[in-house]
Scaffold this motif. Structure first.
Motif, PDB file in Angstrom:
ATOM      1  N   VAL A   1       0.855  -1.088  -0.191  1.00 51.19           N
ATOM      2  CA  VAL A   1       0.118   0.008   0.116  1.00 51.19           C
ATOM      3  C   VAL A   1       0.910   1.224   0.073  1.00 51.19           C
ATOM      4  O   VAL A   1       2.028   1.326   0.602  1.00 51.19           O
ATOM      5  CB  VAL A   1      -0.908  -0.034   1.168  1.00 51.19           C
ATOM      6  CG1 VAL A   1      -1.754   1.140   1.384  1.00 51.19           C
ATOM      7  CG2 VAL A   1      -1.895  -1.262   1.293  1.00 51.19           C
ATOM      8  N   SER A   2       0.290   2.251  -0.654  1.00 49.22           N
ATOM      9  CA  SER A   2       1.264   3.463  -0.765  1.00 49.22           C
ATOM     10  C   SER A   2       1.215   4.129   0.650  1.00 49.22           C
ATOM     11  O   SER A   2       0.510   4.215   1.554  1.00 49.22           O
ATOM     12  CB  SER A   2       0.344   4.554  -1.610  1.00 49.22           C
ATOM     13  OG  SER A   2       1.064   5.662  -1.451  1.00 49.22           O
ATOM     14  N   PHE A   3       2.531   4.770   0.953  1.00 46.72           N
ATOM     15  CA  PHE A   3       2.979   4.972   1.954  1.00 46.72           C
ATOM     16  C   PHE A   3       2.220   6.449   2.446  1.00 46.72           C
ATOM     17  O   PHE A   3       1.726   6.819   3.688  1.00 46.72           O
ATOM     18  CB  PHE A   3       4.518   5.778   2.297  1.00 46.72           C
ATOM     19  CG  PHE A   3       4.777   6.124   3.477  1.00 46.72           C
ATOM     20  CD1 PHE A   3       4.924   5.280   4.959  1.00 46.72           C
ATOM     21  CD2 PHE A   3       4.999   7.528   3.673  1.00 46.72           C
ATOM     22  CE1 PHE A   3       5.261   6.027   5.959  1.00 46.72           C
ATOM     23  CE2 PHE A   3       5.124   8.106   5.004  1.00 46.72           C
ATOM     24  CZ  PHE A   3       5.641   7.256   6.007  1.00 46.72           C
ATOM     25  N   LYS A   4       1.512   7.108   1.631  1.00 51.21           N
ATOM     26  CA  LYS A   4       0.720   8.343   1.645  1.00 51.21           C
ATOM     27  C   LYS A   4      -0.727   8.003   2.281  1.00 51.21           C
ATOM     28  O   LYS A   4      -1.435   8.812   2.717  1.00 51.21           O
ATOM     29  CB  LYS A   4       0.596   8.885   0.235  1.00 51.21           C
ATOM     30  CG  LYS A   4       1.690   9.423  -0.459  1.00 51.21           C
ATOM     31  CD  LYS A   4       1.340   9.892  -1.855  1.00 51.21           C
ATOM     32  CE  LYS A   4       2.756  10.500  -2.510  1.00 51.21           C
ATOM     33  NZ  LYS A   4       2.203  10.780  -4.064  1.00 51.21           N
ATOM     34  N   LYS A   5      -1.015   6.691   2.450  1.00 52.84           N
ATOM     35  CA  LYS A   5      -2.177   6.325   2.860  1.00 52.84           C
ATOM     36  C   LYS A   5      -2.201   5.954   4.637  1.00 52.84           C
ATOM     37  O   LYS A   5      -3.075   5.437   4.950  1.00 52.84           O
ATOM     38  CB  LYS A   5      -2.709   5.139   2.222  1.00 52.84           C
ATOM     39  CG  LYS A   5      -3.234   5.171   0.824  1.00 52.84           C
ATOM     40  CD  LYS A   5      -4.562   6.024   0.664  1.00 52.84           C
ATOM     41  CE  LYS A   5      -4.875   6.032  -0.982  1.00 52.84           C
ATOM     42  NZ  LYS A   5      -6.075   6.828  -0.846  1.00 52.84           N
ATOM     43  N   ILE A   6      -1.141   6.192   5.103  1.00 53.56           N
ATOM     44  CA  ILE A   6      -0.838   5.589   6.550  1.00 53.56           C
ATOM     45  C   ILE A   6      -1.879   6.491   7.191  1.00 53.56           C
ATOM     46  O   ILE A   6      -2.549   5.780   8.149  1.00 53.56           O
ATOM     47  CB  ILE A   6       0.525   5.802   6.781  1.00 53.56           C
ATOM     48  CG1 ILE A   6       0.667   5.097   8.181  1.00 53.56           C
ATOM     49  CG2 ILE A   6       1.247   7.024   6.546  1.00 53.56           C
ATOM     50  CD1 ILE A   6       2.258   5.130   8.688  1.00 53.56           C
TER      51      ILE A   6
END
Length: 228
Positions: A182-187
């Motif tokens: 999953v993209s780190f931006k979604k954390i």
């Protein structure tokens, strides 16, 4: 056999009788081969070398990476050493670095990902160190950072922060059994959704939608259908 097949086509011979005539002897040969043939990995050839650990003779064996030297006292002695294309023993280059676990010298080795340093006491100690193109030891990779976010695919793992050449990303801590990425931006968004009880969703399609993947998936399906 090829001539008989041609006759079946041209002269309308009974194909069952031709097949039985061929298969009978072939089956016997196949059974004999299974009993008499030796597996390549089981075959050994004597060598001129002796084991540096126990003093017993070394012999040539074949493994997944090709020919290598193995101690004849195996499995009591598990010494093994790579060889060059002519069967000559490759001597490991001892470096100035010491193993951080056992204190033994680290030696230069080569693997499918390039050169690295391995403990000279292998296989008792399996410590390795990454090196750059100049041979300098690289610092160890930081351990994955836990996030507390549940993995939506395996439902038992947790998404952790991992590092790559392109930067951080979220991956399941059950890797390689679970390969969720999953993209780190979604954390922060996922942490907020989980706090509200909305994560992980009940279906993979819903997860893709929440992660913004639904449009990409639909586009791929449309493209595939148009090509067909």
């Amino acid at each position: 056999m090829e001539e008989q097949l041609d006759k079946i086509e041209e002269q309308h011979l009974d194909w069952l009788s031709v097949l039985n005539e061929f298969y009978g002897p072939f089956k016997k040969d196949l059974e004999n081969a299974g009993k008499e043939m030796k597996h390549a990995k089981a075959e050994t050839t004597p060598s001129e070398y002796t084991c540096p650990k126990c003093g017993k003779p070394l012999e040539y064996r074949f493994g997944k990476n090709g020919k290598f030297l193995s101690c004849t006292a195996y499995p009591d002695c598990k010494f093994a050493n790579p060889v060059d294309k002519n069967g000559k023993m490759l001597v490991a280059e001892v470096t100035e670095h010491k193993c951080p676990k056992c204190g033994k010298a680290m030696v230069k080795k080569s693997g499918r990902f390039g050169v690295f340093l391995g403990c000279s006491d292998y296989p008792n100690c399996k410590t390795i160190m990454k090196v750059d193109k100049t041979g300098a030891v690289l610092p160890p990779s930081p351990p994955p950072e836990p996030t507390g976010i549940k993995c939506y695919k395996c439902e038992t793992g947790e998404l952790v922060v991992r590092q790559s050449k392109k930067g951080p990303f979220l991956g399941c801590n059950k890797f390689p059994r679970c390969r969720t990425i999953v993209s780190f931006k979604k954390i922060e968004e996922l942490k907020d959704l989980q706090a509200k009880g909305q994560w992980p969703p009940k279906t993979l399609d819903k997860a893709d939608e929440m992660l913004g993947r639904a449009k990409k998936t639909a586009a791929k399906k449309t493209k595939k259908e148009s090509e067909e």
